[in-house]
Design a protein around this motif. Sequence first.
Motif, PDB file in Angstrom:
ATOM      1  N   ILE A 109      -7.752  -3.632  -4.471  1.00  0.00           N
ATOM      2  CA  ILE A 109      -8.854  -3.926  -5.381  1.00  0.00           C
ATOM      3  C   ILE A 109      -8.935  -5.428  -5.595  1.00  0.00           C
ATOM      4  CG2 ILE A 109      -9.718  -3.657  -7.761  1.00  0.00           C
ATOM      5  CD1 ILE A 109      -9.867  -1.025  -6.204  1.00  0.00           C
ATOM      6  N   TYR A 125      -3.275  -5.044  -5.808  1.00  0.00           N
ATOM      7  CA  TYR A 125      -4.253  -5.800  -6.592  1.00  0.00           C
ATOM      8  C   TYR A 125      -4.318  -7.239  -6.075  1.00  0.00           C
ATOM      9  CZ  TYR A 125      -6.484  -7.905 -10.727  1.00  0.00           C
ATOM     10  OH  TYR A 125      -7.321  -8.590 -11.565  1.00  0.00           O
ATOM     11  N   ILE A 143      -4.109  -0.352 -11.526  1.00  0.00           N
ATOM     12  CA  ILE A 143      -4.239  -0.215 -10.070  1.00  0.00           C
ATOM     13  C   ILE A 143      -2.958   0.348  -9.440  1.00  0.00           C
ATOM     14  CG2 ILE A 143      -4.414  -1.590  -7.927  1.00  0.00           C
ATOM     15  CD1 ILE A 143      -6.466  -3.364  -9.610  1.00  0.00           C
ATOM     16  N   HIS A 144      -1.810  -0.079  -9.969  1.00  0.00           N
ATOM     17  CA  HIS A 144      -0.555   0.375  -9.369  1.00  0.00           C
ATOM     18  C   HIS A 144      -0.174   1.770  -9.847  1.00  0.00           C
ATOM     19  CE1 HIS A 144       0.046  -4.164  -8.954  1.00  0.00           C
ATOM     20  NE2 HIS A 144      -0.085  -3.687  -7.741  1.00  0.00           N
ATOM     21  N   ARG A 154       0.834  -1.207   0.000  1.00  0.00           N
ATOM     22  CA  ARG A 154       0.000   0.000   0.000  1.00  0.00           C
ATOM     23  C   ARG A 154       0.866   1.253   0.000  1.00  0.00           C
ATOM     24  NH1 ARG A 154      -4.139   2.324   4.539  1.00  0.00           N
ATOM     25  NH2 ARG A 154      -2.440   2.124   5.992  1.00  0.00           N
ATOM     26  N   ASP A 177      -7.462   0.997  -1.050  1.00  0.00           N
ATOM     27  CA  ASP A 177      -6.088   0.534  -0.865  1.00  0.00           C
ATOM     28  C   ASP A 177      -5.829  -0.787  -1.585  1.00  0.00           C
ATOM     29  OD1 ASP A 177      -5.053   2.549   1.112  1.00  0.00           O
ATOM     30  OD2 ASP A 177      -6.831   1.847   2.174  1.00  0.00           O
ATOM     31  N   ARG A 212      -9.241   1.834 -11.428  1.00  0.00           N
ATOM     32  CA  ARG A 212      -8.417   3.030 -11.208  1.00  0.00           C
ATOM     33  C   ARG A 212      -9.215   4.096 -10.450  1.00  0.00           C
ATOM     34  NH1 ARG A 212      -3.531   3.885 -10.149  1.00  0.00           N
ATOM     35  NH2 ARG A 212      -3.703   5.970  -9.348  1.00  0.00           N
ATOM     36  N   VAL A 214      -9.273   3.392  -6.856  1.00  0.00           N
ATOM     37  CA  VAL A 214      -7.979   3.697  -6.232  1.00  0.00           C
ATOM     38  C   VAL A 214      -7.857   5.208  -6.028  1.00  0.00           C
ATOM     39  CG1 VAL A 214      -5.472   3.668  -6.588  1.00  0.00           C
ATOM     40  CG2 VAL A 214      -6.838   1.642  -7.119  1.00  0.00           C
ATOM     41  N   ALA A 238      -1.517   1.366  -4.179  1.00  0.00           N
ATOM     42  CA  ALA A 238      -2.626   0.434  -3.943  1.00  0.00           C
ATOM     43  C   ALA A 238      -2.191  -0.945  -4.415  1.00  0.00           C
ATOM     44  CB  ALA A 238      -3.869   0.874  -4.703  1.00  0.00           C
TER      45      ALA A 238
END
Length: 245
Positions: A222, A18, A242-243, A11, A220, A212, A215, A16
Motif C-alpha cells: 500500500i 507499507y 496494513i500489517h 509480503r 501486497d 486494510r 490488503v 502486506a
Amino acid sequence: MKVFDYLMKVRKERGAGYLPLIDPEKASDLSFEAILNELRTTDVDGILVGGSTLSSVDLNGVIKKIKTATDKPVIIFPGGHYQVSPDADAIFFLSLLSGRNPQFLVEEQVKAALTVKKYSLETIPVAYLLIESGNLTSVERISQTKPLQRDNKELILSHVLAGEYFGLKMCYMDGGSGAKYSVPEDVIKETKEISNLPLIIGGGIRDPEEARKKVEAGADFIVTGSIIEKNPHLLSEFSKSIHKP
Ligand code: 1GP
C-alpha cells in the motif's frame, strides 16, 4: 539482500507491506521534517520517493535526509528520466502500460538507462497502470494519457497480464495522487485471481481502514502520499492496519 527479494520477504512474512510516498516537491519543509520524525519510530517497509514534476528538486539531498531517519530501503518512484539518484537503494523501472504515450512507455526509460547503470541502482521492473479515479490527476495531466476505466475489469486484467508476460516483476495500480476514489477492491481481488504479480495499490487512500480493505482484497503493498503530508501522525496507524495483526 536485493530490495526486490526483501519486498517479497515482507509480503510473505507480514501479509502486506507499507510504502509511504514522499514527493519532495509537495512536502513543505515543515511537513517533510514531521514525516522524518514519524519515520524514526514507525514500522514501514520502505519509502518511495518521487513525483510528477521534480526537475528542480535536490533529489539526492532529500534521499540522504530520509536515510538519516530510517534504515528501510528508499526506492525511487520516478516521474521522469531525471529522477535517478546514486543515494537510493532501488528504482521502480516503470512503464506506464495503461497509456499510449511512447514517452512514458519507453522514452524516459531509455534516457535514464545509462545513468541507472552508472549508479549501479537496482531496477525493479514495474507495470504501472493508471486507473480512473474521479478527477483529473497530475499523472494523467503530465503523461497526457487516459486512465483505464475503473469498471472495465477485462481491460484492466488484460493490462496486468500483458505486464506479466513482458516479464515485469510487480504491478502498480494507481488512482493518481489525490484521487477521489481509490482502486476498487473487486478489481484488486480479480487481479490476484488471474495474476501472481505482486500488486502495489496507491492513490486516494485516506484512512487506515481503507488501506486494510485493499490488503484484505489482495493488495501486497500500500502506498500513501498526500494524506501523510497533511497528517504525518497517521503513518503509524497505517502501518498497524496494513500489517498482519
Ligand atoms: C500517487 O499512489 C500515489 O502516485 C499516492 O497517492 O497521494 O493520493 O496518497 P496519494
